[in-house]
Design a protein around this motif. Structure first.
Motif, PDB file in Angstrom:
ATOM      1  N   ILE A  53       0.818  -1.209   0.000  1.00 46.39           N
ATOM      2  CA  ILE A  53       0.000   0.000   0.000  1.00 46.39           C
ATOM      3  C   ILE A  53       0.856   1.265   0.000  1.00 46.39           C
ATOM      4  CG2 ILE A  53      -1.643   1.345   1.412  1.00 46.39           C
ATOM      5  CD1 ILE A  53      -3.000  -1.253   2.136  1.00 46.39           C
ATOM      6  N   THR A  54       2.045   1.191   0.577  1.00 41.77           N
ATOM      7  CA  THR A  54       2.903   2.382   0.658  1.00 41.77           C
ATOM      8  C   THR A  54       3.957   2.433  -0.444  1.00 41.77           C
ATOM      9  OG1 THR A  54       4.380   1.258   2.231  1.00 41.77           O
ATOM     10  CG2 THR A  54       2.585   2.589   3.147  1.00 41.77           C
ATOM     11  N   TYR A  55       3.979   1.464  -1.341  1.00 43.56           N
ATOM     12  CA  TYR A  55       4.962   1.464  -2.425  1.00 43.56           C
ATOM     13  C   TYR A  55       4.490   2.365  -3.564  1.00 43.56           C
ATOM     14  CZ  TYR A  55       7.922  -0.169  -6.247  1.00 43.56           C
ATOM     15  OH  TYR A  55       8.801  -0.230  -7.307  1.00 43.56           O
ATOM     16  N   ALA A  56       5.416   3.092  -4.182  1.00 42.50           N
ATOM     17  CA  ALA A  56       5.105   3.955  -5.327  1.00 42.50           C
ATOM     18  C   ALA A  56       5.238   3.127  -6.615  1.00 42.50           C
ATOM     19  CB  ALA A  56       6.044   5.151  -5.359  1.00 42.50           C
ATOM     20  N   TYR A  57       4.129   2.946  -7.339  1.00 48.74           N
ATOM     21  CA  TYR A  57       4.096   2.021  -8.480  1.00 48.74           C
ATOM     22  C   TYR A  57       4.388   2.696  -9.824  1.00 48.74           C
ATOM     23  CZ  TYR A  57       2.111  -1.548  -5.444  1.00 48.74           C
ATOM     24  OH  TYR A  57       1.932  -2.475  -4.441  1.00 48.74           O
ATOM     25  N   LYS A  58       4.813   3.959  -9.822  1.00 47.13           N
ATOM     26  CA  LYS A  58       5.010   4.671 -11.088  1.00 47.13           C
ATOM     27  C   LYS A  58       5.947   3.929 -12.032  1.00 47.13           C
ATOM     28  CE  LYS A  58       6.708   8.992 -13.079  1.00 47.13           C
ATOM     29  NZ  LYS A  58       7.234  10.356 -12.824  1.00 47.13           N
ATOM     30  N   LYS A  59       7.119   3.581 -11.557  1.00 36.74           N
ATOM     31  CA  LYS A  59       8.110   2.933 -12.417  1.00 36.74           C
ATOM     32  C   LYS A  59       7.648   1.556 -12.856  1.00 36.74           C
ATOM     33  CE  LYS A  59      13.134   2.416 -12.757  1.00 36.74           C
ATOM     34  NZ  LYS A  59      14.427   2.495 -12.011  1.00 36.74           N
ATOM     35  N   PRO A  77       2.195   7.034 -16.046  1.00 36.42           N
ATOM     36  CA  PRO A  77       1.616   7.984 -15.084  1.00 36.42           C
ATOM     37  C   PRO A  77       2.612   9.088 -14.711  1.00 36.42           C
ATOM     38  CG  PRO A  77       2.262   5.959 -13.974  1.00 36.42           C
ATOM     39  CD  PRO A  77       2.465   5.720 -15.432  1.00 36.42           C
ATOM     40  N   GLU A  78       2.067  10.251 -14.388  1.00 38.58           N
ATOM     41  CA  GLU A  78       2.915  11.372 -13.990  1.00 38.58           C
ATOM     42  C   GLU A  78       3.184  11.372 -12.487  1.00 38.58           C
ATOM     43  OE1 GLU A  78       1.196  14.979 -15.319  1.00 38.58           O
ATOM     44  OE2 GLU A  78       1.345  14.476 -17.464  1.00 38.58           O
ATOM     45  N   GLY A  79       2.210  10.935 -11.703  1.00 36.22           N
ATOM     46  CA  GLY A  79       2.367  10.895 -10.254  1.00 36.22           C
ATOM     47  C   GLY A  79       3.091   9.635  -9.798  1.00 36.22           C
ATOM     48  N   LEU A  80       3.244   9.505  -8.480  1.00 37.83           N
ATOM     49  CA  LEU A  80       3.950   8.354  -7.913  1.00 37.83           C
ATOM     50  C   LEU A  80       3.109   7.085  -7.922  1.00 37.83           C
ATOM     51  CD1 LEU A  80       5.694   9.989  -4.802  1.00 37.83           C
ATOM     52  CD2 LEU A  80       6.748   9.288  -6.958  1.00 37.83           C
ATOM     53  N   VAL A  81       1.803   7.206  -8.070  1.00 41.22           N
ATOM     54  CA  VAL A  81       0.864   6.082  -7.975  1.00 41.22           C
ATOM     55  C   VAL A  81       1.101   5.355  -6.648  1.00 41.22           C
ATOM     56  CG1 VAL A  81      -0.184   4.155  -9.210  1.00 41.22           C
ATOM     57  CG2 VAL A  81       1.152   5.840 -10.479  1.00 41.22           C
ATOM     58  N   GLN A  82       0.967   6.085  -5.585  1.00 40.63           N
ATOM     59  CA  GLN A  82       1.202   5.577  -4.227  1.00 40.63           C
ATOM     60  C   GLN A  82      -0.064   5.803  -3.411  1.00 40.63           C
ATOM     61  OE1 GLN A  82       4.250   7.709  -2.098  1.00 40.63           O
ATOM     62  NE2 GLN A  82       4.846   5.908  -0.923  1.00 40.63           N
ATOM     63  N   LEU A  83      -0.629   4.736  -2.882  1.00 40.17           N
ATOM     64  CA  LEU A  83      -1.888   4.863  -2.139  1.00 40.17           C
ATOM     65  C   LEU A  83      -1.689   5.633  -0.844  1.00 40.17           C
ATOM     66  CD1 LEU A  83      -3.358   1.270  -2.659  1.00 40.17           C
ATOM     67  CD2 LEU A  83      -3.969   3.377  -3.854  1.00 40.17           C
ATOM     68  N   LYS A  88       2.801   4.118   7.248  1.00 40.21           N
ATOM     69  CA  LYS A  88       2.905   2.657   7.163  1.00 40.21           C
ATOM     70  C   LYS A  88       2.176   1.973   8.308  1.00 40.21           C
ATOM     71  CE  LYS A  88       6.736   0.554   8.266  1.00 40.21           C
ATOM     72  NZ  LYS A  88       8.111  -0.004   8.259  1.00 40.21           N
ATOM     73  N   PHE A  89       2.389   2.462   9.537  1.00 40.39           N
ATOM     74  CA  PHE A  89       1.767   1.817  10.685  1.00 40.39           C
ATOM     75  C   PHE A  89       0.253   2.054  10.727  1.00 40.39           C
ATOM     76  CE2 PHE A  89       6.193   2.275  12.414  1.00 40.39           C
ATOM     77  CZ  PHE A  89       6.467   0.919  12.401  1.00 40.39           C
ATOM     78  N   ALA A  90      -0.206   3.093  10.013  1.00 40.34           N
ATOM     79  CA  ALA A  90      -1.655   3.330   9.944  1.00 40.34           C
ATOM     80  C   ALA A  90      -2.354   2.197   9.211  1.00 40.34           C
ATOM     81  CB  ALA A  90      -1.941   4.662   9.260  1.00 40.34           C
ATOM     82  N   VAL A  91      -1.640   1.561   8.273  1.00 37.97           N
ATOM     83  CA  VAL A  91      -2.213   0.427   7.537  1.00 37.97           C
ATOM     84  C   VAL A  91      -2.561  -0.697   8.509  1.00 37.97           C
ATOM     85  CG1 VAL A  91      -1.773  -1.311   5.764  1.00 37.97           C
ATOM     86  CG2 VAL A  91      -0.941   1.030   5.451  1.00 37.97           C
ATOM     87  N   SER A  92      -1.656  -0.968   9.453  1.00 37.51           N
ATOM     88  CA  SER A  92      -1.909  -2.005  10.459  1.00 37.51           C
ATOM     89  C   SER A  92      -3.158  -1.675  11.263  1.00 37.51           C
ATOM     90  CB  SER A  92      -0.706  -2.130  11.405  1.00 37.51           C
ATOM     91  OG  SER A  92       0.463  -2.410  10.699  1.00 37.51           O
ATOM     92  N   PHE A  93      -3.290  -0.403  11.630  1.00 36.30           N
ATOM     93  CA  PHE A  93      -4.447   0.009  12.428  1.00 36.30           C
ATOM     94  C   PHE A  93      -5.750  -0.164  11.645  1.00 36.30           C
ATOM     95  CE2 PHE A  93      -7.398   3.315  13.923  1.00 36.30           C
ATOM     96  CZ  PHE A  93      -7.510   2.952  15.256  1.00 36.30           C
ATOM     97  N   ILE A  94      -5.727   0.216  10.379  1.00 36.20           N
ATOM     98  CA  ILE A  94      -6.931   0.090   9.545  1.00 36.20           C
ATOM     99  C   ILE A  94      -7.330  -1.374   9.402  1.00 36.20           C
ATOM    100  CG2 ILE A  94      -7.851   0.420   7.215  1.00 36.20           C
ATOM    101  CD1 ILE A  94      -6.018   2.920   7.037  1.00 36.20           C
TER     102      ILE A  94
END
Length: 337
Positions: free
Chosen positions: A282-288, A300-306, A312-318
């Motif tokens: 979820i925190t990886y930038a998928y542009k490349k 894509p022009e942006g980082l494509v990063q969710l 990162k730790f917020a993902v665990s909480f969610i």
């Protein structure tokens, strides 16, 4: 075809390999939480600091061995120091149980009381760790860092993307598999392990059967301290030792235990990898990665990063909240331990 291979190597290098190693580290931490909950019936919020304490002792012992010229190059000297870290962290865990938790356990206090007490223990341990080693980042500072470097991989394959495999990542997987196999063998085959499972299943019936509760508690804390120290040291070797990070690491460790099914060792392992892969993907930038797979005009022009890596730790909480709302029993159901 070359672009596709570059995309796969890129994803492997920055997502699959790191998440696999991180998942094994979380699984070891979650197993300790699971054992305490399954046998002693409370959520031990001091587990992250127990990981930090065992790692700190291992680092101090590693520095001593290094100063004496003792090592096992190309492997890290920390592997020699690890038994000392396990022994001292187990002694701390047993002393804490004797001086703190035993008082409430004998009075059959509610689990919430025990959990609150563990929060107090957590802050005392945190202060002790920072008093001994300080608040700054520390490093084990030896051993071969990479088994395969990105440059070597590029030269060998001719691809634009490189794959780097750190020694700590391989050590994490090998040691984690060995530790988990030994733990399951112990719980399933040994007399002490069967006593722990019986005590977890029905405490009163276990006592009537002649099982010594003090021995069960002692073995539980020793195993928990060993798992915490091994998980913390592997995390420190893979990244670095940050005293404050283990308090933050408590959230994904607990999330792994709950997602997998609290009190379920198999669930703790599965939960560790679910949380690790969720955080990393979820925190990886998928542009490349996407650029390799689509025509250049579609790149894509942006980082494509969710989410930013800062969250990162917020993902665990969610994930933790979602599991508690949708499937409170976690991935694995059934009897604990």
């Amino acid at each position: 075809m070359t672009d596709f291979l570059n995309a796969i190597v890129l994803l492997t290098n920055f997502v699959i390999v790191p998440a696999t190693a991180y998942g094994a580290q979380l699984a070891l931490g979650a197993l300790g939480v699971t054992l305490i909950f399954g046998i002693l019936r409370f959520a031990n919020f001091a587990h992250g600091e127990l990981m930090a304490f065992g790692t700190m002792v291992t680092i101090l012992c590693t520095w001593f061995l290094q100063s004496a010229g003792i090592g096992i190059a190309p492997l890290p000297t920390a592997l020699l120091a690890l038994p000392v870290g396990i022994a001292i962290s187990a002694a701390l865990a047993l002393a804490t149980d004797r001086m703190v938790y035993r008082f409430y356990r004998l009075r059959r206090s509610d689990p919430i009381i025990m959990a609150i007490v563990s929060v107090g223990v957590m802050f005392v341990m945190a202060g002790l760790i920072r008093f001994i080693i300080g608040p700054d980042d520390q490093s084990f500072a030896d051993g071969t860092r990479f088994l395969i470097t990105a440059g070597e991989f590029k030269r060998a394959t001719g691809l634009d993307e490189g794959l780097a495999i750190k020694q700590s990542q391989v050590l994490t997987l090998v040691i984690a598999v060995a530790v988990v196999a030994a733990l399951f063998w112990f719980l399933q085959k040994t007399r002490a392990g069967k006593a722990m499972r019986a005590y977890s299943d029905n405490e009163d019936l276990a006592l009537l059967s002649g099982i010594n509760p003090d021995r069960v508690v002692m073995i539980t804390w020793i195993i928990t301290a060993a798992l915490a120290t091994i998980g913390g040291v592997l995390y420190g070797l893979d990244k670095s030792f940050k005293p404050f990070i283990f308090m933050q690491l408590l959230l994904p460790v607990f999330a792994a235990a709950i997602v997998g099914g609290i009190g379920q060792p198999v669930g703790a392992i599965l939960g560790g990898f679910v949380i690790a892969f969720s955080e990393v993907t979820i925190t990886y930038a998928y542009k490349k990665f996407i650029t390799y797979l689509v025509p250049e005009s579609w790149a894509p022009e942006g980082l494509v990063q969710l989410l930013s890596t800062d969250y990162k730790f917020a993902v665990s909480f969610i994930i933790l909240v979602a599991v508690l709302l949708i499937r409170p029993t976690g991935i694995v159901r059934g009897k604990v331990i």
